[in-house]
Design a protein around this motif. Structure first.
Motif, PDB file in Angstrom:
ATOM      1  N   VAL A  74       3.000  55.453   4.811  1.00 13.41           N
ATOM      2  CA  VAL A  74       4.002  56.452   4.434  1.00 13.41           C
ATOM      3  C   VAL A  74       5.387  55.985   4.871  1.00 13.41           C
ATOM      4  O   VAL A  74       6.374  56.107   4.122  1.00 13.41           O
ATOM      5  CB  VAL A  74       3.670  57.819   5.065  1.00 13.41           C
ATOM      6  N   LYS A  75       5.469  55.455   6.074  1.00 13.40           N
ATOM      7  CA  LYS A  75       6.750  54.963   6.586  1.00 13.40           C
ATOM      8  C   LYS A  75       7.313  53.870   5.695  1.00 13.40           C
ATOM      9  O   LYS A  75       8.512  53.846   5.375  1.00 13.40           O
ATOM     10  CB  LYS A  75       6.566  54.442   8.009  1.00 13.40           C
ATOM     11  N   ALA A  76       6.442  52.937   5.286  1.00 18.71           N
ATOM     12  CA  ALA A  76       6.888  51.853   4.405  1.00 18.71           C
ATOM     13  C   ALA A  76       7.343  52.400   3.055  1.00 18.71           C
ATOM     14  O   ALA A  76       8.344  51.946   2.489  1.00 18.71           O
ATOM     15  CB  ALA A  76       5.760  50.844   4.220  1.00 18.71           C
ATOM     16  N   ALA A  77       6.612  53.409   2.553  1.00 19.09           N
ATOM     17  CA  ALA A  77       6.942  53.968   1.239  1.00 19.09           C
ATOM     18  C   ALA A  77       8.295  54.674   1.239  1.00 19.09           C
ATOM     19  O   ALA A  77       9.096  54.515   0.303  1.00 19.09           O
ATOM     20  CB  ALA A  77       5.840  54.926   0.787  1.00 19.09           C
ATOM     21  N   LYS A 119      13.916  50.887  -0.904  1.00 15.75           N
ATOM     22  CA  LYS A 119      15.274  51.105  -1.425  1.00 15.75           C
ATOM     23  C   LYS A 119      15.312  52.304  -2.362  1.00 15.75           C
ATOM     24  O   LYS A 119      16.244  53.114  -2.329  1.00 15.75           O
ATOM     25  CB  LYS A 119      15.733  49.843  -2.161  1.00 15.75           C
ATOM     26  N   GLU A 120      14.294  52.445  -3.199  1.00 15.58           N
ATOM     27  CA  GLU A 120      14.164  53.614  -4.066  1.00 15.58           C
ATOM     28  C   GLU A 120      12.770  54.198  -3.836  1.00 15.58           C
ATOM     29  O   GLU A 120      11.822  53.872  -4.547  1.00 15.58           O
ATOM     30  CB  GLU A 120      14.351  53.233  -5.531  1.00 15.58           C
ATOM     31  N   PRO A 121      12.642  55.058  -2.830  1.00 16.29           N
ATOM     32  CA  PRO A 121      11.313  55.533  -2.428  1.00 16.29           C
ATOM     33  C   PRO A 121      10.685  56.508  -3.418  1.00 16.29           C
ATOM     34  O   PRO A 121      11.366  57.350  -4.016  1.00 16.29           O
ATOM     35  CB  PRO A 121      11.584  56.224  -1.093  1.00 16.29           C
ATOM     36  N   LEU A 122       9.399  56.351  -3.613  1.00 14.72           N
ATOM     37  CA  LEU A 122       8.572  57.312  -4.348  1.00 14.72           C
ATOM     38  C   LEU A 122       9.109  57.610  -5.756  1.00 14.72           C
ATOM     39  O   LEU A 122       9.149  58.769  -6.190  1.00 14.72           O
ATOM     40  CB  LEU A 122       8.448  58.617  -3.547  1.00 14.72           C
ATOM     41  N   VAL A 123       9.486  56.586  -6.450  1.00 14.46           N
ATOM     42  CA  VAL A 123      10.035  56.809  -7.796  1.00 14.46           C
ATOM     43  C   VAL A 123       8.952  56.842  -8.862  1.00 14.46           C
ATOM     44  O   VAL A 123       9.161  57.368  -9.956  1.00 14.46           O
ATOM     45  CB  VAL A 123      11.089  55.715  -8.148  1.00 14.46           C
ATOM     46  N   THR A 124       7.791  56.273  -8.557  1.00 17.44           N
ATOM     47  CA  THR A 124       6.708  56.266  -9.538  1.00 17.44           C
ATOM     48  C   THR A 124       5.649  57.295  -9.160  1.00 17.44           C
ATOM     49  O   THR A 124       5.488  57.654  -7.978  1.00 17.44           O
ATOM     50  CB  THR A 124       6.047  54.876  -9.634  1.00 17.44           C
ATOM     51  N   SER A 179       3.055  55.844  -6.695  1.00 18.95           N
ATOM     52  CA  SER A 179       3.479  55.801  -5.288  1.00 18.95           C
ATOM     53  C   SER A 179       3.425  57.190  -4.657  1.00 18.95           C
ATOM     54  O   SER A 179       3.077  57.333  -3.488  1.00 18.95           O
ATOM     55  CB  SER A 179       4.884  55.223  -5.172  1.00 18.95           C
ATOM     56  N   ARG A 180       3.749  58.195  -5.445  1.00 18.51           N
ATOM     57  CA  ARG A 180       3.680  59.564  -4.920  1.00 18.51           C
ATOM     58  C   ARG A 180       2.230  59.975  -4.666  1.00 18.51           C
ATOM     59  O   ARG A 180       1.933  60.640  -3.667  1.00 18.51           O
ATOM     60  CB  ARG A 180       4.365  60.534  -5.897  1.00 18.51           C
ATOM     61  N   ASP A 181       1.328  59.593  -5.566  1.00 20.67           N
ATOM     62  CA  ASP A 181      -0.095  59.905  -5.374  1.00 20.67           C
ATOM     63  C   ASP A 181      -0.645  59.221  -4.125  1.00 20.67           C
ATOM     64  O   ASP A 181      -1.388  59.831  -3.346  1.00 20.67           O
ATOM     65  CB  ASP A 181      -0.900  59.467  -6.605  1.00 20.67           C
ATOM     66  N   ASP A 216      -2.231  59.553   1.707  1.00 20.14           N
ATOM     67  CA  ASP A 216      -1.997  59.166   3.096  1.00 20.14           C
ATOM     68  C   ASP A 216      -1.652  60.381   3.955  1.00 20.14           C
ATOM     69  O   ASP A 216      -2.114  60.498   5.088  1.00 20.14           O
ATOM     70  CB  ASP A 216      -0.865  58.132   3.174  1.00 20.14           C
ATOM     71  N   VAL A 217      -0.844  61.285   3.411  1.00 16.80           N
ATOM     72  CA  VAL A 217      -0.486  62.498   4.156  1.00 16.80           C
ATOM     73  C   VAL A 217      -1.723  63.355   4.406  1.00 16.80           C
ATOM     74  O   VAL A 217      -1.879  63.944   5.486  1.00 16.80           O
ATOM     75  CB  VAL A 217       0.591  63.302   3.394  1.00 16.80           C
ATOM     76  N   GLU A 218      -2.622  63.408   3.425  1.00 10.62           N
ATOM     77  CA  GLU A 218      -3.858  64.173   3.597  1.00 10.62           C
ATOM     78  C   GLU A 218      -4.727  63.568   4.694  1.00 10.62           C
ATOM     79  O   GLU A 218      -5.343  64.300   5.489  1.00 10.62           O
ATOM     80  CB  GLU A 218      -4.638  64.225   2.283  1.00 10.62           C
ATOM     81  N   ILE A 219      -4.773  62.232   4.761  1.00 11.15           N
ATOM     82  CA  ILE A 219      -5.525  61.563   5.828  1.00 11.15           C
ATOM     83  C   ILE A 219      -4.937  61.922   7.187  1.00 11.15           C
ATOM     84  O   ILE A 219      -5.658  62.241   8.143  1.00 11.15           O
ATOM     85  CB  ILE A 219      -5.508  60.037   5.615  1.00 11.15           C
ATOM     86  N   ILE A 220      -3.611  61.890   7.298  1.00 14.95           N
ATOM     87  CA  ILE A 220      -2.944  62.231   8.561  1.00 14.95           C
ATOM     88  C   ILE A 220      -3.236  63.674   8.930  1.00 14.95           C
ATOM     89  O   ILE A 220      -3.548  63.998  10.084  1.00 14.95           O
ATOM     90  CB  ILE A 220      -1.431  61.985   8.445  1.00 14.95           C
ATOM     91  N   ASP A 221      -3.144  64.571   7.939  1.00 15.35           N
ATOM     92  CA  ASP A 221      -3.389  65.993   8.192  1.00 15.35           C
ATOM     93  C   ASP A 221      -4.819  66.219   8.671  1.00 15.35           C
ATOM     94  O   ASP A 221      -5.046  66.945   9.650  1.00 15.35           O
ATOM     95  CB  ASP A 221      -3.125  66.783   6.915  1.00 15.35           C
TER      96      ASP A 221
END
Length: 294
Positions: A19-22, A26-31, A34-36, A41-46
């Motif tokens: 998540v940190k790398a994403a 330079k242009e984060p989460l544009v696709t 990448s958002r999926d 990853d956020v669900e794994i952390i949660d």
């Protein structure tokens, strides 16, 4: 098989780095892809944080129960509305292939510790969620020979015969093995926590059932696995845990009587509100406030 199934902390750390790398691109989460990936990853952390939080809470309760520090508060409890329906609401059902069912007669009231009984049923229900792919999880209460029984049953994969005998003692055996030699209480807690994380000791792996047994013992009841249960769904034998409260039901009217007898006097409530509300007087400059949490 997923990494988070074995070591949720390591999985969370890996997901966090992704998540940190994403987000630092330079242009984060544009696709959309990448958002999926970030959502996964956020669900794994949660999930990992929830696991660690539940584990710590269970360990604290287990420690208190083992040292007779955990108290029970026996009050008249409506099993349907105060225990089973709230547990049903807390079990995940969205996008599931199974249903969470409740079967309990209206007005079935018993003297028990409402909070701890709900904790036991929730632990058992969450355990079922991990092992049920289709069918149901059923929360049920009924009278058996005049005494109240609660059932947490499901249509999961069932528990292997070789694991049934040590089901409630498995975690205690692990604790005993960690206690060999001279180990301070603080070091033992650290060892137990690390052991639980490495073994993912939840559900059928030990600490959840071990805590349930301790809580039911405190309420002078019994909990056991129904060896003869079958879910009725081919290929899914299922599991049923029985909580025998060893208590007869009481008249539902006792709930209203109990609430009336324990309601604080209005004058006392007003005194508390007066103390809590600002009176216009200034506080001393050297006032110290100590917050203590055990």
């Amino acid at each position: 098989f997923h990494a988070q199934d074995r070591n949720p902390v390591a999985a969370a750390m890996s997901a966090c780095s992704f998540v940190k790398a994403a987000v630092n691109e330079k242009e984060p989460l544009v696709t959309e892809a990448s958002r999926d990936e970030t959502r996964e990853d956020v669900e794994i952390i949660d999930n990992a944080l929830r696991f660690v939080n539940d584990l710590l809470r269970n360990m604290l309760d287990m420690h208190r129960a083992a040292n007779k520090q955990l108290k029970v508060n026996m009050t008249p409890t409506d099993l349907l509305h105060d225990v089973l329906e709230p547990v049903q609401a807390m079990l995940p059902q969205r996008d599931s292939k199974f249903k969470v069912l409740v079967e309990c007669p209206e007005g079935l009231v018993v003297m028990t510790d409402r909070l701890r009984l709900k904790q036991v049923c929730l632990n058992l229900g969450r355990n079922s969620v991990k092992f049920v792919d289709k069918g149901f999880i059923r929360l049920k209460a009924e009278l058996v020979q005049g005494e109240v029984h609660i059932y947490i049953e499901d249509s999961g994969s069932g528990i292997p015969l070789e694991k049934r005998q040590s089901l409630f003692s498995k975690f205690q055996e692990s604790l005993d093995s960690l206690s060999q030699g001279t180990v301070s209480p603080r070091a033992r807690i650290v060892l137990v926590f690390c052991f639980c994380i490495s073994q993912r000791c939840d559900g059928q792996q030990g600490i959840g059932l071990f805590l349930c047994r301790n809580l039911i013992d405190l309420m002078e009841g019994d909990i056991y696995l129904d060896q003869n249960y079958d879910s009725g769904i081919e290929g899914y034998p299922g599991t049923r845990f029985v909580v025998d409260l060893k208590r007869e039901p009481v008249d539902p009217q006792i709930i209203e009587d109990f609430q009336s007898s324990t309601r604080s006097d209005d004058s006392e409530i007003q005194q508390i509100e007066d103390l809590a509300s600002p009176s216009g007087a200034e506080l001393p400059e050297n006032l110290s406030v100590l917050f203590v949490d055990d």
